[in-house]
Design an enzyme around this catalytic site. Structure first.
Site, PDB file in Angstrom:
ATOM      1  N   GLY A 108      21.550  45.798 -37.524  1.00  0.00           N
ATOM      2  CA  GLY A 108      21.900  44.525 -38.073  1.00  0.00           C
ATOM      3  C   GLY A 108      22.040  43.574 -36.841  1.00  0.00           C
ATOM      4  N   GLU A 140      18.756  52.564 -37.282  1.00  0.00           N
ATOM      5  CA  GLU A 140      19.471  53.321 -38.494  1.00  0.00           C
ATOM      6  C   GLU A 140      19.046  54.622 -38.779  1.00  0.00           C
ATOM      7  OE1 GLU A 140      18.837  48.594 -38.717  1.00  0.00           O
ATOM      8  OE2 GLU A 140      17.927  50.209 -37.711  1.00  0.00           O
ATOM      9  N   GLU A 187      18.432  42.578 -36.071  1.00  0.00           N
ATOM     10  CA  GLU A 187      17.875  41.730 -37.223  1.00  0.00           C
ATOM     11  C   GLU A 187      18.575  40.388 -37.174  1.00  0.00           C
ATOM     12  OE1 GLU A 187      17.356  44.894 -40.700  1.00  0.00           O
ATOM     13  OE2 GLU A 187      19.338  44.947 -39.900  1.00  0.00           O
ATOM     14  N   ALA A 193      25.450  46.565 -38.229  1.00  0.00           N
ATOM     15  CA  ALA A 193      26.509  46.491 -39.442  1.00  0.00           C
ATOM     16  C   ALA A 193      27.595  47.386 -38.997  1.00  0.00           C
ATOM     17  CB  ALA A 193      25.816  46.966 -40.688  1.00  0.00           C
TER      18      ALA A 193
HETATM   19  N1  T1G Z   1      30.314  50.103 -36.812  1.00  0.00           N
HETATM   20  C1  T1G Z   1      31.250  50.473 -36.635  1.00  0.00           C
HETATM   21  N2  T1G Z   1      31.856  51.160 -35.477  1.00  0.00           N
HETATM   22  C2  T1G Z   1      31.270  51.448 -34.550  1.00  0.00           C
HETATM   23  C3  T1G Z   1      29.778  50.784 -34.638  1.00  0.00           C
HETATM   24  C4  T1G Z   1      29.306  50.266 -35.674  1.00  0.00           C
HETATM   25  N3  T1G Z   1      27.832  49.919 -36.061  1.00  0.00           N
HETATM   26  N4  T1G Z   1      29.191  51.144 -33.097  1.00  0.00           N
HETATM   27  C5  T1G Z   1      30.111  51.692 -32.520  1.00  0.00           C
HETATM   28  N5  T1G Z   1      31.200  51.665 -33.318  1.00  0.00           N
HETATM   29  C6  T1G Z   1      32.677  52.297 -32.683  1.00  0.00           C
HETATM   30  C7  T1G Z   1      32.523  53.811 -32.345  1.00  0.00           C
HETATM   31  O1  T1G Z   1      32.787  54.464 -33.649  1.00  0.00           O
HETATM   32  C8  T1G Z   1      33.842  53.881 -31.361  1.00  0.00           C
HETATM   33  O2  T1G Z   1      34.834  53.844 -32.121  1.00  0.00           O
HETATM   34  C9  T1G Z   1      33.702  52.593 -30.904  1.00  0.00           C
HETATM   35  O3  T1G Z   1      32.952  51.699 -31.745  1.00  0.00           O
HETATM   36  C10 T1G Z   1      32.814  52.767 -29.581  1.00  0.00           C
HETATM   37  O4  T1G Z   1      31.602  53.055 -29.851  1.00  0.00           O
HETATM   38  C11 T1G Z   1      22.027  46.377 -41.877  1.00  0.00           C
HETATM   39  C12 T1G Z   1      22.032  49.323 -41.892  1.00  0.00           C
HETATM   40  C13 T1G Z   1      26.843  50.337 -29.502  1.00  0.00           C
HETATM   41  C14 T1G Z   1      25.490  52.057 -27.912  1.00  0.00           C
HETATM   42  O5  T1G Z   1      23.537  52.542 -35.144  1.00  0.00           O
HETATM   43  O6  T1G Z   1      25.162  53.281 -30.874  1.00  0.00           O
HETATM   44  O7  T1G Z   1      22.877  47.876 -38.731  1.00  0.00           O
HETATM   45  O8  T1G Z   1      35.752  56.262 -31.373  1.00  0.00           O
HETATM   46  O9  T1G Z   1      31.939  55.309 -28.231  1.00  0.00           O
HETATM   47  O10 T1G Z   1      29.195  54.892 -25.992  1.00  0.00           O
HETATM   48  O11 T1G Z   1      20.174  47.257 -40.842  1.00  0.00           O
HETATM   49  O12 T1G Z   1      28.525  52.827 -30.424  1.00  0.00           O
HETATM   50  O13 T1G Z   1      36.450  54.160 -30.222  1.00  0.00           O
HETATM   51  O14 T1G Z   1      37.102  54.561 -32.650  1.00  0.00           O
HETATM   52  O15 T1G Z   1      29.682  54.885 -29.306  1.00  0.00           O
HETATM   53  O16 T1G Z   1      29.871  52.539 -25.515  1.00  0.00           O
HETATM   54  C15 T1G Z   1      23.128  50.348 -36.542  1.00  0.00           C
HETATM   55  C16 T1G Z   1      25.816  52.642 -33.322  1.00  0.00           C
HETATM   56  C17 T1G Z   1      24.244  50.437 -37.685  1.00  0.00           C
HETATM   57  C18 T1G Z   1      24.581  51.662 -33.212  1.00  0.00           C
HETATM   58  C19 T1G Z   1      28.076  51.782 -27.789  1.00  0.00           C
HETATM   59  N6  T1G Z   1      23.990  50.409 -35.387  1.00  0.00           N
HETATM   60  N7  T1G Z   1      26.493  52.235 -32.271  1.00  0.00           N
HETATM   61  O17 T1G Z   1      28.243  53.250 -27.341  1.00  0.00           O
HETATM   62  O18 T1G Z   1      30.755  53.452 -27.318  1.00  0.00           O
HETATM   63  S1  T1G Z   1      23.448  50.331 -39.159  1.00  0.00           S
HETATM   64  C20 T1G Z   1      24.014  51.684 -34.766  1.00  0.00           C
HETATM   65  C21 T1G Z   1      26.427  53.063 -30.935  1.00  0.00           C
HETATM   66  C22 T1G Z   1      22.683  48.676 -39.413  1.00  0.00           C
HETATM   67  C23 T1G Z   1      21.368  47.257 -40.749  1.00  0.00           C
HETATM   68  C24 T1G Z   1      21.814  48.669 -40.654  1.00  0.00           C
HETATM   69  C25 T1G Z   1      27.061  52.871 -29.758  1.00  0.00           C
HETATM   70  C26 T1G Z   1      26.815  51.909 -28.750  1.00  0.00           C
HETATM   71  P1  T1G Z   1      36.212  54.683 -31.609  1.00  0.00           P
HETATM   72  P2  T1G Z   1      31.059  54.343 -28.699  1.00  0.00           P
HETATM   73  P3  T1G Z   1      29.583  53.308 -26.148  1.00  0.00           P
END
Ligand code: T1G
Length: 707
Positions: free
Chosen positions: A106, A129, A109, A63
């Site tokens: 998400g 999450e 999911e 998400a």
């Molecule tokens: N939402 C918004 N921005 C995100 C994002 C996300 N999910 N993931 C990454 N970014 C932005 C990050 O801030 C950065 O921005 C840029 O993308 C590159 O990221 C409903 C509730 C995917 C492994 O927890 O673990 O789904 O600094 O530097 O090293 O059940 O990003 O460039 O402005 O980290 O290549 C669950 C989170 C969400 C994954 C890539 N998902 N992301 O790593 O790049 S909750 C996560 C990561 C959810 C559902 C629930 C990593 C990555 P900027 P980066 P990277």
């Protein structure tokens, strides 16, 4: 429909591509776009199967995390992803999820709601999450156990760790591993299943029967220890357990209840703050984005002690050959033996193969001379924490180092400009303060001197990321960001023992607050002699007549240096297990008498407030002095370098959570009790509190001014 999602036809297969850089998050417009194109493909009689795939580096990384703050603040409605996922699952034509890069939260999911999943080798998938203080909130706790089994789903949802493509296929999450081109592989697979029934994950209940109640009880007990203080991992257990106790729809309702409890919690806000903080600290205002760091292909480290050895391992672990210099064979062999032991321990835990360990060890060249140093692009000095000794080393390496070589010091508190003055190229000198053990701790404090060149700063910051560290940039002052703040924090802990609290009470109070270790336990681990040497080094800056803790010097004079001498604030057995030492209470009573202090019973609340608010107050000074760029830099430093609980977001975020007006009032109370020399409120803190503002707003304003 929207440019975030597009549809292309490959004969009888429709391909829905998500194109929402950088990580194809399910931002507003993406689920809606997918659903609309799904409908279009469903009503197209020429289409017999549908593929969903991500453009760019990854499938869906979850998400859109930026949306959560807007939902919590009421700026955005709380939309459910369930209808979107049911639309996929109930699609009459087989939907094949084609996964590469990452499928997280998400994203996984969404994949689980598909009828089939084909996975590119190298892809990672998981439910991280809990790392954001949340739980899967789009059916993950209900669909994942149906595919991967309850035990594995529990492990993935509670721990948040990702699994690889091969394991996902073995578990039954994936239906096929694609070694070659993903889209080609997915098209072939889709054509093969086009006329087959589309299995709905929510109806696949056979694996749910495997769950035994003891599984959940065991998980709760383990989680309470491993994720001390965190609420989301326990909520994740409740949600997965619900999958084994009720039908899919009821399970999803239970998941939503638990998800919302987490979403509106301060823990989730703190952990999301940390998520974005970890990424924003890499951005240095004023440093041109296109500034190219120097290339580092060879490194050299001076000093094979605890820090030097760990730093050499960090380079070797990142694939960078490193020379390791010591002054005597004994010291060199001792250092290399510690390195060999560290690799043996990691291999024994199965975290590294013997071959890998051998390879890394081979990248470290132990030596007594400076041979080969002229070819290194960075030289890191990690010798005894004394300015004169370090200046001597810098004057030596300057004669050998190649012109573009970065000259770095691992000092944890000394003046970088003073050290740089021992060379004729201060612009190449920078602080690279690693944290002990250097091959484990993720924080790297990069310290800029008065003349450190921007390209040298860019090189150190980029190198930090390459070494698997989280690098923050600090200005030059005694102790930089972290150690400057830890001074008042430790001071208060030591005063509290003199005033009547026991060592164990002080340590326990901060552990209950969430710190990884109590302040006095950390002091014993680091070695009281280190603090002693630093106090001697900075004695000339101390204002006369200001109250100082007496006990630390008393303990050092009787060689109670902590774990390394078997006794410090506590006694330590052969396994370094601490136990209370009655002698400390006697020494504390004497110190109190000598200081004219009457000892008293002290509440845990006072212990926590004095230690944590001492951190916050000094943190505000560090910000005001420009030693830290943003309040979030301080938070990230404390999360990754000082064992501050991530679910509290860091000292500055925590202060915002309490409210700066309350924090200021408490500090003013301590000022009245203990004097302005120790507790005068930082001007920035006063200004923000009086203006009804906080550190987050301070950062936002700074960010807006910088960009
Ligand atoms: N939402 C918004 N921005 C995100 C994002 C996300 N999910 N993931 C990454 N970014 C932005 C990050 O801030 C950065 O921005 C840029 O993308 C590159 O990221 C409903 C509730 C995917 C492994 O927890 O673990 O789904 O600094 O530097 O090293 O059940 O990003 O460039 O402005 O980290 O290549 C669950 C989170 C969400 C994954 C890539 N998902 N992301 O790593 O790049 S909750 C996560 C990561 C959810 C559902 C629930 C990593 C990555 P900027 P980066 P990277």
């Amino acid at each position: 429909m929207t440019e975030l999602v597009r549809l292309t036809r490959h004969g009888e297969v429709a391909v829905i591509t998500i194109d929402n850089p950088p990580v194809n998050a399910l931002s507003p417009g993406v689920p809606e776009g997918i659903e609309a194109l799904l409908h279009e493909a469903t009503t197209d009689s020429g289409i017999r199967a549908i593929i969903v795939i991500g453009a760019g580096q990854t499938f869906i990384a979850g998400a859109d995390i930026r949306e959560f703050a807007k939902i919590v603040s009421g700026e955005r409605p709380r939309l459910s992803l369930y209808p979107f996922l049911l639309a996929i699952e109930d699609c009459p034509k087989p939907v094949v999820m084609a996964i590469h890069g990452t499928a997280l939260g998400g994203g996984l999911e969404t994949a689980l709601a598909g009828h089939y999943r084909v996975i590119a080798a190298g892809a990672q998938m998981g439910q991280p999450e809990v790392k954001l203080g949340l739980i899967p909130g789009a059916g993950g706790t209900q669909r994942l156990p149906r595919l991967a089994g309850v035990a594995k789903a529990l492990e993935m949802c509670v721990g948040g760790q990702s699994i690889g493509a091969r394991e996902a296929v073995e578990l039954g999450i994936g239906d096929k591993l694609i070694e070659g081109d993903l889209l080609e592989g997915a098209l072939a697979f889709a054509r093969a299943v086009a006329d087959k029934p589309a299995p709905k994950t929510r109806e696949r209940n056979e694996k749910l029967a495997t769950a035994h109640p003891a599984l959940f009880a065991g998980a709760r007990e383990k989680t309470r220890k491993a994720a001390r203080g965190m609420t989301a991992p326990l909520a994740a257990i409740d949600a997965v357990e619900a999958a084994t106790q009720m039908g899919f729809a009821d399970g999803c309702r239970r998941e939503t209840e638990l998800f919302d409890e987490c979403l509106y919690s301060s823990q989730s806000r703190a952990l999301i703050h940390a998520f974005f903080g970890e990424r924003s600290v890499a951005k240095i205002p004023g440093l041109p984005k296109d500034l190219k760091p120097f290339e580092i292909t060879r490194a050299a480290v001076i000093g094979a002690g605890t820090m030097g050895g760990g730093i050499a391992m960090t380079f070797a672990n990142a694939g960078i050959p490193v020379l390791l210099k010591e002054t005597s064979n004994e010291a060199l062999e001792r250092g290399m033996q510690t390195i060999r032991d560290n690799y043996a321990k990691t291999t024994a835990k199965g975290r590294l193969s013997p071959a890998d360990a051998e390879q890394r060890l081979a990248r470290i060249t132990p030596q007594l001379g400076y041979d080969g140093f002229e070819r290194a692009e960075i030289i890191v000095e990690a010798v005894f924490e004394n300015t004169a000794v370090k200046k001597q080393v810098f004057s030596e390496i300057e004669k050998i180092a190649q012109p573009g070589c970065v000259l770095a010091s691992n000092t944890s508190s000394l003046d970088i400009d003073e050290i740089a003055s021992a060379t004729h190229r201060p612009q190449m000198v920078v602080g690279t303060h690693f944290f002990s053990p250097a091959h484990v701790m993720r924080l790297l404090e990069v310290v800029r001197g008065r003349e450190t060149a921007p390209q040298v700063i860019a090189t150190a910051m980029a190198l930090g990321k390459r070494l698997g560290k989280i690098a923050i940039l600090a200005g030059n002052c005694p102790g930089f960001i972290g150690n400057r703040m830890v001074g008042p924090y430790l001071r208060e802990a030591q005063f509290l023992v003199e005033e009547g609290a026991s060592v164990e009470q002080v340590n326990q109070a901060l552990c209950d607050f969430g710190m990884a270790m109590g302040p006095l336990a950390v002091d014993d681990l680091a070695g009281l002699d280190i603090g002693w040497a630093i106090r001697k080094e900075f004695a000339r800056y101390e204002k006369p007549g200001v109250r100082r803790p007496r006990l630390p010097d008393v303990l050092c004079k009787i060689r109670r240096f902590g774990q390394k001498t078997g006794r410090g604030w506590s006694l330590y057995d052969a396994d370094r297990k601490p136990s209370p030492d009655p002698e400390i209470a006697e020494l504390a009573e004497k110190a109190a008498r000598d200081a004219g202090i009457s000892r008293r019973a002290i509440l845990d609340e006072e212990i926590v407030d004095r230690c944590i608010y001492a951190l916050v107050n000094e943190g505000a000074r560090v910000l005001e002095d420009g030693i830290a760029i943003r309040a979030v830099d301080i938070d990230i430093a404390y999360l990754y370098g000082y064992g501050f609980p991530a679910w509290r977001g860091g000292p500055m975020f925590y202060a915002d959570t309490v409210g700066l007006a309350r924090v200021l009032a408490r500090i003013e109370e301590f000022e009245r009790q203990h004097g302005a020399d120790l507790w005068s409120p930082a001007p920035l803190l006063k200004r923000l509190a009086h203006a009804g503002q906080n550190f987050a707003e301070f950062d936002r304003k700074k960010e807006a001014a910088a960009y």
